[in-house]
Design an enzyme around this catalytic site. Structure first.
Site, PDB file in Angstrom:
ATOM      1  N   ALA A   1       0.267  -1.028  -0.032  1.00 17.45           N
ATOM      2  CA  ALA A   1       0.108  -0.155  -0.159  1.00 17.45           C
ATOM      3  C   ALA A   1       0.548   1.106   0.708  1.00 17.45           C
ATOM      4  CB  ALA A   1      -1.037  -0.489   1.373  1.00 17.45           C
ATOM      5  N   ASN A   2      -0.012   2.726   0.132  1.00 18.64           N
ATOM      6  CA  ASN A   2       0.920   3.494   0.314  1.00 18.64           C
ATOM      7  C   ASN A   2       0.716   4.457   0.979  1.00 18.64           C
ATOM      8  OD1 ASN A   2      -0.745   5.642  -1.443  1.00 18.64           O
ATOM      9  ND2 ASN A   2      -0.277   4.074  -3.484  1.00 18.64           N
ATOM     10  N   ARG A   3       0.843   5.751   1.582  1.00 19.78           N
ATOM     11  CA  ARG A   3       0.219   6.696   2.441  1.00 19.78           C
ATOM     12  C   ARG A   3      -0.502   7.334   2.092  1.00 19.78           C
ATOM     13  NH1 ARG A   3       3.699   6.097   6.803  1.00 19.78           N
ATOM     14  NH2 ARG A   3       5.989   5.291   5.733  1.00 19.78           N
TER      15      ARG A   3
ATOM     16  N   ALA B   1      -3.751   7.695  -6.193  1.00 21.47           N
ATOM     17  CA  ALA B   1      -1.911   7.012  -5.641  1.00 21.47           C
ATOM     18  C   ALA B   1      -2.165   5.587  -6.069  1.00 21.47           C
ATOM     19  CB  ALA B   1      -1.492   7.174  -4.782  1.00 21.47           C
TER      20      ALA B   1
END
Ligand code: CTP
Length: 413
Positions: free
Chosen positions: A215-217, A281
């Site tokens: 995942a990402n932020r 994102a």
């Protein structure tokens, strides 16, 4: 923009966040508004009518069956002699009563009798907020035309509890009230009426095994704000969001997805669109072969090798469409260095009309934060915007988009 000299009827509900109303009253009065208040019975447990009355410099109304109150100003007049009704903090119970059309105390009777816009700022424990009953009631009051602001995310008064449920910060609530009091002439003209705006937002989660993922932020805040801004301008909005912990925006068709492949499918299903904004994102890679069983540690101590495969580039696919391409394709460029040069490359390689470039290096605080500094990159050049709240970036971006896709309507402004 300040909306001077309006009348605000504030209904204070019974929640710990009621103390924030004191600060809000002070600030609203500083901005030239008059504030009249109704306190529910439960609100008395958290703030006193004496302190509320001292700050408003007005009588505080509490009781539907109080003869003195009714003689001085009947509840119907109280409901109408105002420009807006604000409920803060709105408890789960108060929202439920509103959804059900109850009128068994002064607050609910006024909410039913008013012919003015209503702004509701919920505050409650995250489990209460997420309960299907509350979500149903919130959707109902939104359908009835009530504007729901927040709740925000963060620590709760209960120790160790965090999540969605906090009363929004006072400046944000004041902005929403003033917006409701005086929607800009531009927004009232609904320049995106009849247009379909498609937005991707948030991160994607790519499974490694049944319990782990890549995942990402991304928080989804910017994408969700864009959806809200497009809705305010009258568009039909489809918001395709990866996993985020944000409240569901008002009046928008929200499609929840998890992986990039699901996001692409949802985008294709939602097409055609007049404007497509790719604020998500999206994970660039997924596991080539996610495991169907949880990966166990090997006895040799050797970590597992994770083979990655590229995800579809959704923006690129839509940007290069030859048939039914949206009139305006807007991408984002999340960069930690050479922000503008990289954004220019993306503009070209992804065949976007605009790229909104932002610096997402840890020092910028953009990822997860509320503010953003962006550069609008198009074939015409680069425009650097000052640092703004993400809602303001969204409003400006959608206003610009509206001018591009519906120039005739906005020219009349
Ligand atoms: N994007 C997309 N699908 C992907 C990757 C990116 O739709 N699989 C979109 C994003 O929503 C954004 C734009 O492409 O609008 C740029 O995303 P960004 O992460 O900045 O760029 P990448 O293409 O991933 O390039 P890099 O990570 O190499 O900078």
């Amino acid at each position: 923009m300040t909306t001077k000299g309006k009348r605000i009827l504030l209904i204070i509900g019974g929640g710990i966040a009621a103390y924030k109303c004191l600060d809000m009253i002070r600030r609203l009065r500083e901005r030239g508004h008059t504030v009249r208040t109704i306190m529910t019975k439960a609100a008395h447990e958290f703030v006193t009518p004496l302190s509320v009355g001292a700050l408003t410099n007005e009588r505080v109304f509490t009781d539907l069956f109080n003869l003195d109150d009714e003689r001085e100003i009947g509840h119907i007049r109280l409901a109408r002699d105002t420009d807006v009704v604000v409920v803060a903090p709105a408890t789960a119970d108060l929202i439920a009563k509103m959804a059900g059309g109850h009128a068994n105390d002064l607050a609910t009777a006024v909410l039913l009798a008013t012919d003015k816009p209503i702004v509701v700022a919920p505050a409650m424990n995250p489990s209460m907020w997420q309960h299907p009953a509350t979500q149903r009631n919130v959707a109902q009051i939104q359908n009835d035309g009530v504007e729901v602001v927040g709740p925000g995310i963060g620590e709760m008064a209960e120790r160790g509890e965090a999540g969605v449920g906090r009363l929004v910060e006072v400046p944000e609530l004041i902005a929403a009230i003033e917006q409701r009091l005086n929607p800009t002439k531009y927004e009232s003209a609904k320049p995106l009426a009849g247009k379909h705006v498609l937005i991707t937002s948030g991160p994607t989660h790519e499974p490694i095994d049944p319990v782990r993922y890549l995942a990402n932020r991304s928080s989804g805040k910017q994408g969700h704000e864009i959806a809200a801004a497009a809705h305010r301008l009258g568009a039909r909005v489809t918001l395709i969001s990866g996993p985020v912990s944000l409240p569901e925006p008002n009046g928008i068709n929200l499609v929840r997805v998890v992986t990039a492949a699901e996001m692409l499918e949802a985008v294709q299903q939602a097409m055609p669109a007049d404007i497509a904004v790719f604020a998500a994102a999206v994970a660039d890679w997924k596991l080539a072969k996610p495991k169907s069983e949880k990966i166990k540690k090997s006895s040799s101590g050797e970590p597992p090798a994770l083979k990655l495969a590229e995800n579809p580039d959704i923006l690129k696919l839509i940007g290069h469409l030859t048939k039914a391409r949206p009139t305006l394709v807007i991408g984002f460029a999340a960069e930690t260095e050479d922000v503008i040069a990289n954004a220019r490359k993306k503009l070209k390689s992804k065949a976007a009309d605009w790229i909104v470039a932002n610096d997402v290096s840890p020092e910028s605080g953009v990822m997860g934060g509320d503010r953003n500094t962006v550069h609008l990159v198009s074939r015409a050049g680069v425009e650097s915007w000052p640092e703004m709240h993400k809602s303001e970036v969204a409003a400006q971006l959608m206003a610009r988009a509206a001018e591009t896709v519906s120039p005739r309507r906005t020219a009349a402004e």
